[in-house]
Structure formats: C-alpha cells, structure tokens
Design a protein around this motif. Structure first.
Motif, PDB file in Angstrom:
ATOM      1  N   HIS A 165       0.829  -1.206   0.000  1.00  0.00           N
ATOM      2  CA  HIS A 165       0.000   0.000   0.000  1.00  0.00           C
ATOM      3  C   HIS A 165       0.866   1.261   0.000  1.00  0.00           C
ATOM      4  CE1 HIS A 165      -3.322  -2.677   0.746  1.00  0.00           C
ATOM      5  NE2 HIS A 165      -2.795  -3.070   1.892  1.00  0.00           N
ATOM      6  N   ALA A 166       1.895   1.244  -0.834  1.00  0.00           N
ATOM      7  CA  ALA A 166       2.775   2.409  -0.902  1.00  0.00           C
ATOM      8  C   ALA A 166       2.012   3.665  -1.303  1.00  0.00           C
ATOM      9  CB  ALA A 166       3.917   2.143  -1.883  1.00  0.00           C
ATOM     10  N   ASP A 167       0.959   3.506  -2.082  1.00  0.00           N
ATOM     11  CA  ASP A 167       0.146   4.646  -2.509  1.00  0.00           C
ATOM     12  C   ASP A 167      -1.034   4.898  -1.569  1.00  0.00           C
ATOM     13  OD1 ASP A 167       1.784   5.033  -4.725  1.00  0.00           O
ATOM     14  OD2 ASP A 167       0.639   3.582  -5.918  1.00  0.00           O
ATOM     15  N   GLY A 168      -1.070   4.176  -0.466  1.00  0.00           N
ATOM     16  CA  GLY A 168      -2.143   4.370   0.505  1.00  0.00           C
ATOM     17  C   GLY A 168      -3.409   3.624   0.148  1.00  0.00           C
ATOM     18  N   PHE A 169      -4.453   3.897   0.915  1.00  0.00           N
ATOM     19  CA  PHE A 169      -5.760   3.278   0.666  1.00  0.00           C
ATOM     20  C   PHE A 169      -6.816   4.092   1.392  1.00  0.00           C
ATOM     21  CE2 PHE A 169      -4.093   1.256   4.487  1.00  0.00           C
ATOM     22  CZ  PHE A 169      -5.179   1.254   5.361  1.00  0.00           C
ATOM     23  N   SER A 204      -3.886  10.840   6.960  1.00  0.00           N
ATOM     24  CA  SER A 204      -3.699  11.331   5.591  1.00  0.00           C
ATOM     25  C   SER A 204      -2.222  11.542   5.279  1.00  0.00           C
ATOM     26  CB  SER A 204      -4.469  12.633   5.383  1.00  0.00           C
ATOM     27  OG  SER A 204      -3.876  13.703   6.116  1.00  0.00           O
ATOM     28  N   LYS A 205      -1.410  11.801   6.308  1.00  0.00           N
ATOM     29  CA  LYS A 205       0.014  12.063   6.111  1.00  0.00           C
ATOM     30  C   LYS A 205       0.798  10.796   5.768  1.00  0.00           C
ATOM     31  CE  LYS A 205      -0.209  16.037   9.193  1.00  0.00           C
ATOM     32  NZ  LYS A 205       0.184  16.609  10.519  1.00  0.00           N
ATOM     33  N   VAL A 206       0.189   9.630   5.960  1.00  0.00           N
ATOM     34  CA  VAL A 206       0.846   8.374   5.547  1.00  0.00           C
ATOM     35  C   VAL A 206       0.084   7.716   4.400  1.00  0.00           C
ATOM     36  CG1 VAL A 206       1.827   8.020   7.847  1.00  0.00           C
ATOM     37  CG2 VAL A 206      -0.371   6.959   7.265  1.00  0.00           C
ATOM     38  N   GLY A 207      -0.850   8.457   3.828  1.00  0.00           N
ATOM     39  CA  GLY A 207      -1.552   7.963   2.646  1.00  0.00           C
ATOM     40  C   GLY A 207      -2.863   7.259   2.900  1.00  0.00           C
ATOM     41  N   ILE A 208      -3.358   7.266   4.130  1.00  0.00           N
ATOM     42  CA  ILE A 208      -4.633   6.610   4.433  1.00  0.00           C
ATOM     43  C   ILE A 208      -5.735   7.662   4.446  1.00  0.00           C
ATOM     44  CG2 ILE A 208      -5.936   5.243   6.106  1.00  0.00           C
ATOM     45  CD1 ILE A 208      -3.277   4.112   7.113  1.00  0.00           C
ATOM     46  N   ALA A 209      -6.697   7.522   3.541  1.00  0.00           N
ATOM     47  CA  ALA A 209      -7.815   8.459   3.444  1.00  0.00           C
ATOM     48  C   ALA A 209      -8.993   7.924   4.255  1.00  0.00           C
ATOM     49  CB  ALA A 209      -8.220   8.646   1.994  1.00  0.00           C
ATOM     50  N   VAL A 210      -9.380   8.653   5.285  1.00  0.00           N
ATOM     51  CA  VAL A 210     -10.440   8.205   6.189  1.00  0.00           C
ATOM     52  C   VAL A 210     -11.744   8.930   5.852  1.00  0.00           C
ATOM     53  CG1 VAL A 210     -11.161   7.952   8.584  1.00  0.00           C
ATOM     54  CG2 VAL A 210      -8.735   7.786   7.997  1.00  0.00           C
ATOM     55  N   ASN A 211     -12.770   8.164   5.581  1.00  0.00           N
ATOM     56  CA  ASN A 211     -14.100   8.702   5.303  1.00  0.00           C
ATOM     57  C   ASN A 211     -14.903   8.706   6.598  1.00  0.00           C
ATOM     58  OD1 ASN A 211     -16.589   9.433   4.218  1.00  0.00           O
ATOM     59  ND2 ASN A 211     -17.051   7.359   3.511  1.00  0.00           N
ATOM     60  N   LEU A 212     -15.112   9.897   7.168  1.00  0.00           N
ATOM     61  CA  LEU A 212     -15.767  10.011   8.472  1.00  0.00           C
ATOM     62  C   LEU A 212     -17.277   9.952   8.326  1.00  0.00           C
ATOM     63  CD1 LEU A 212     -13.641  12.880  10.112  1.00  0.00           C
ATOM     64  CD2 LEU A 212     -13.290  10.406  10.219  1.00  0.00           C
TER      65      LEU A 212
END
Length: 538
Positions: free
Chosen positions: A367-371, A399-407
């Motif tokens: 997950h180098a590009d995040g998820f 978000s700073k490590v590439g993880i996009a959190v949908n709240l």
C-alpha cells in the motif's frame, strides 16, 4: 446514651424542671427546625438514566444511584481495596471456585426488615435471569446455598479470583426480595419475560442504602432522600437533587450562580472559565478511556487490515497532540485496554508515534500509494472528548501516511447495530469499568472466541481469535495471589497491544467542580461519586 445523675436534695420540683429541660433539648435535636439548618446537595449532570431497576440500569448516573440506594456485599475504598459493606467477611476454597460470605446481622432494608441470605440468593438469581446488560456478573455462579440467615455460599462454574470484586460492582446491590416479589418481580428462569417490577422501581426503591428514591422525572430531575432507617452512619446531607443540565457551560454558570453545588461534567475549555473563582476543582485521572478500533473482518473493508496495516495505523496517530487538541492536556496516554491503576494496566510501553515507520509498513504490505477506509463512529461527546473533533484529528494524521479516512458520524444505536452486524472498518468508542477487576477488559477486548470485540472484529465472519488469550485469562482468574493475577493480566494486556484491534487513545481526567463548602467529594472505581461521604458546611 449518656446517663444523668440528679441529687436527691433537689427535690421533686428540681427533678421535674431538669426533666423538662432534657426533653426540650432532645426534642430540639430531632425537630424540623434543627434539620432545617441542613440543605440539599444539588448536582448538575447530563443524566443518561435508562432505568432505576439495578438489574436493568446501565449508565454512569445509574452507577451513582445503584450504590446510594442499594448496597453490595463489599465496596471499594478510596485506596481501591475491597471493604466490607453488607458482608462482614468472605472466605474462598483453594481453587477459588467456592466463596462463603458472612452477612452483617445489623444490616437492614429501608423498611426496617433485616438483610438476609435469602435476599442475596434471590437478588443474584434475578440478576442472572433478567438477561440484561449486567447479567454477566451472575454468569460465573453455578449454585448458591444458605446454611443460615447470615451465610451465603457461592459455588462457581470455574475458578474466579475476581468474584469478590464482582459482588462490589454497582449492579450487585442486594434487593429486598419480599417487597419486590409483592410488586411483580420474578427471579426464576422466566424473569426476562415475566418480571414486572421495573415500573414500580421507577418511583420506589427497596434497598438498604443510605438514601431512598424520592422522585424521578425523566430528563429533568432525580431526587434521593436520606434513609431515616439506615443501619450505618447517616449520610452528610438530607437530600440529593440531580438536575438535568446537558452542557458544561450551563453547569459552570449554575455553579457560579449558586443554584447548584456540584457540576459533574466540566470540560477542559469550560474549566478555564472557572479560574480565579472560589469554585473548588477536583481533577484526577479516571479509569475511563476512549479508543480506536480496527475490524479486519468488516464487510466494508477496501483492503485487508493485516497486523502490519493495523500497526501502521497505530504508528501514524499522534496521541499526544490528540490529547492536547481534544482535552487541553487533561488526560493520560494509555497503552492497552486495561485502565491505569487496574491489575495489569500499568507498566506497558506507550504507543510510538512514527509516521515514517508507518509508511514503510504500508509499502511492505503493498500500500505504498495508501488506501481508503470508512470510519463509522457514534456522534458523541464523552468524558470531554468530542468524537467529531477527535476523528478529524485522526483523519489528518492518517492522511500524512496515505490513508484516506471517510468520516461517518451516526447516532449511537445505529453504530451499535452496525458494529454488531457487518462490522465497521474503523471506529471510535469509549469504555468505563463495571467493577474494579481486569477480567471485564479481557472478556470485552481480548480476542477470545465469543468476546465482544472478537465478534465485532470478524464482521459476522470467521471469528478472529488470539489462540493464547483464553488460557492467560483463566490462569489469572485461578491465581493464588493478587500479585500472580496481576502478572497474568499484564501478559494479557501485552497480547492486546500486539493484536492492535483495539488502539487505546486517551484516559480522560475526571473534572468535578463544586462549591467551597462541600466536603468529601471524590471519584470512585465502584460508585462513580460516593454520595454518602459528601457533606456541606464550613
């Protein structure tokens, strides 16, 4: 009672005069005028009462009520040690499968009838069979015996070194069986369907505590009145009035105006407005905590939440900034889902904040590009932590490590339904102790088959289980000494850290603000706020 000697030489008139004066003095002590010098204790609180039946009540305010109107066999003192209450003592057999409690023969219910072994047995039978949130307390009991009116023998299904602590929990208050049976209460296997006493208990009480229920108006007011027949030391105030006040600012304003004596839910921002006033601040670490969850089996997961991914999430969260952002620093970091101060809760290495290492783990996991991940959580403000603000901070961190959190904030009942159904990839929740014992945390958070978070983490699929956790728990419950038990609980705590399904974030401080003439205010592991210890006076 002190005796008075009257010399015979005073004669009959002297005796009569002295007798009249003594009677007058005694009358003045018990007259309404003397009691009028006392005043009610008025408390501002956002009340979360769901019931006033101790076997159905499940809330923080209920904890105060259940330990003020009803009494347990033991209680927990200010030093977090067990202290006798309705029971004088207990003994256990070598493998801690049998406990014998000796009741205090002086103990009486508020109607004057004695607290007897039959009431203890009936209470625990009803607690178990009512099948409510608190019924787990009675689950370890296989059978009970009463050799005499003041002895109860509990025989357990397995070794349980924490059973005496269970009897000190707020849900273990002993009920007056004769009174409640007359009001439709049922204790046998049909209790869940046939018990009809809850309605009566919303306007009456049948306990042995220092207070009795005065009146209850939902979402408005709860009144407790001093139990005049109380068998122990009389409480320091004649009445306690809880007023429904939702927000901290209103509670503080009422306290400063003198319309309440105690505000129970002051947040750190509101606390600053009280600086420089004569308000007394009680600020102590609590046993409550707020935590983040990651459920590998949740059906909405877009990527596999492997152990490496879960560790990366933990490393990416800046807990120190979170505590400052949400609580103004009024909280303690916590490493494992066992409260600081509980057996096995202290001494763990605090979670590291290392976003660079988090990126490395994510890259190694593909997950180098995040998820992206969905975070469904209760729309709450608990213990001063605004969940929306806290989750926004976590969203920024991840978000700073590439993880996009949908709240996705939702009402608590909706959250519970989804958490217990298909599962939730990421969430934030809270927990407060039900009794002073560590087994409850392993039973809820440990990945043991059938535990709350083993089920929730699986999302209804294959159970997610740590194969070693149950054995460690059982060894702790069978331990011969508290020290041996604490060592096993510590081991369980380390295992929960490594599993990283539960990521504890903060243990918020308890902040109580009160008038300067209040004495005896303290936070308790068993009772939340021991009302009987509070008095008013210079």
């Amino acid at each position: 009672m002190r005796s008075i000697t009257i010399p015979f030489a005073q004669g009959l008139l002297g005796k009569l005069a002295l007798s009249v004066s003594v009677v007058a003095a005694l009358t003045s002590l018990s007259s309404p005028a003397a009691w009028a010098e006392e005043r009610a204790l008025i408390i501002a609180r956002d009340m979360d009462i769901n019931s006033l039946d101790p076997h159905r009540a499940w809330c923080d305010t209920c904890q105060i009520y259940n330990t003020s109107v009803y009494e347990q066999l033991f209680t927990v003192g200010a030093d977090n040690q067990l202290k006798p209450l309705l029971a004088l003592s207990y003994e256990s057999n070598a493998d801690q499968t049998e406990f014998t409690f000796k009741l205090n023969p002086a103990a009486k219910f508020s109607d004057g009838s004695p607290v007897e072994a039959k009431d203890v047995v009936w209470t625990f039978q009803r607690l178990k069979n009512i099948k409510g949130s608190a019924s787990f307390v009675a689950d370890p009991i296989a059978s009970m015996e009463t050799p005499d009116a003041h002895t109860v023998i509990f025989k357990l299904v397995a070794s349980n070194s924490e059973f005496p602590s269970l009897t000190a929990g707020q849900m273990s208050g002993i009920l007056n069986s004769d009174v409640l049976i007359a009001q439709g209460a049922v204790a046998d296997e049909t209790a869940a369907e046939k018990d009809e006493a809850e309605g009566w208990m919303m306007t009456n009480s049948a306990g042995s505590g220092p207070f009795v229920l005065g009146a209850y108006e939902p979402n408005t007011e709860l009144r407790l009145v001093r139990n005049d027949a109380y068998w122990g030391d009389a409480p320091g105030v004649p009445e306690v009035i809880f007023r429904q006040v939702k927000d901290a600012v209103s509670q503080a304003q009422m306290l400063q105006s003198g319309s309440v004596d105690l505000a129970m839910q002051i947040d750190p921002d509101t606390l600053k407005t009280l600086e420089g006033s004569d308000v007394v601040i009680y600020n102590k670490p609590s046993f409550n905590f707020v935590y983040l969850t990651l459920s590998p089996g949740a059906k909405d997961n877009e990527v596999a939440l492997t152990p490496e991914v879960r560790e990366a999430v933990s490393l990416a969260v800046n807990r120190a900034e979170l505590i400052e952002f949400t609580l103004g620093g009024q909280g303690q970091p916590i490493a494992t889902p066992i409260p600081l101060g509980f057996p096995g809760g202290d001494g763990h290495t605090m979670p590291e904040f290392n976003p660079e290492k988090a990126k490395e783990l994510l890259a190694a996991a593909g997950h180098a590009d995040g998820f992206a991940i969905s975070a469904v959580y209760p729309d709450l403000n608990v213990y001063g932590v605004d969940f929306n603000l806290a989750m926004q901070k976590i969203q920024q961190d991840l978000s700073k490590v590439g993880i996009a959190v949908n709240l996705q904030p939702v009402p608590f009942p909706n959250w519970r339904e989804q958490a217990n159904g298909d599962g939730i990839p990421m969430s934030m929740v809270f927990f407060a102790p039900d009794f002073f014992g560590t087994s409850q945390y392993v039973d809820v958070f440990g990945l043991i088959e059938g535990s709350v978070w083993s089920n929730r983490a699986s999302g209804g699929g294959e159970p997610i289980v740590n194969p070693n956790m149950a054995a460690v728990r059982d060894a702790a419950l069978a331990a011969a000494t508290p020290e041996e038990a604490a060592a096993k609980w510590f081991e369980a705590g380390e295992m929960m850290i490594e599993d990283r399904v539960i990521l504890p974030l903060v243990s918020p401080d308890i902040i109580l603000a009160h008038a300067p003439d209040l004495k005896g205010v303290r936070y308790s592991a068993c009772c939340n706020l021991p009302l009987a210890e509070i008095s008013i006076g210079e």
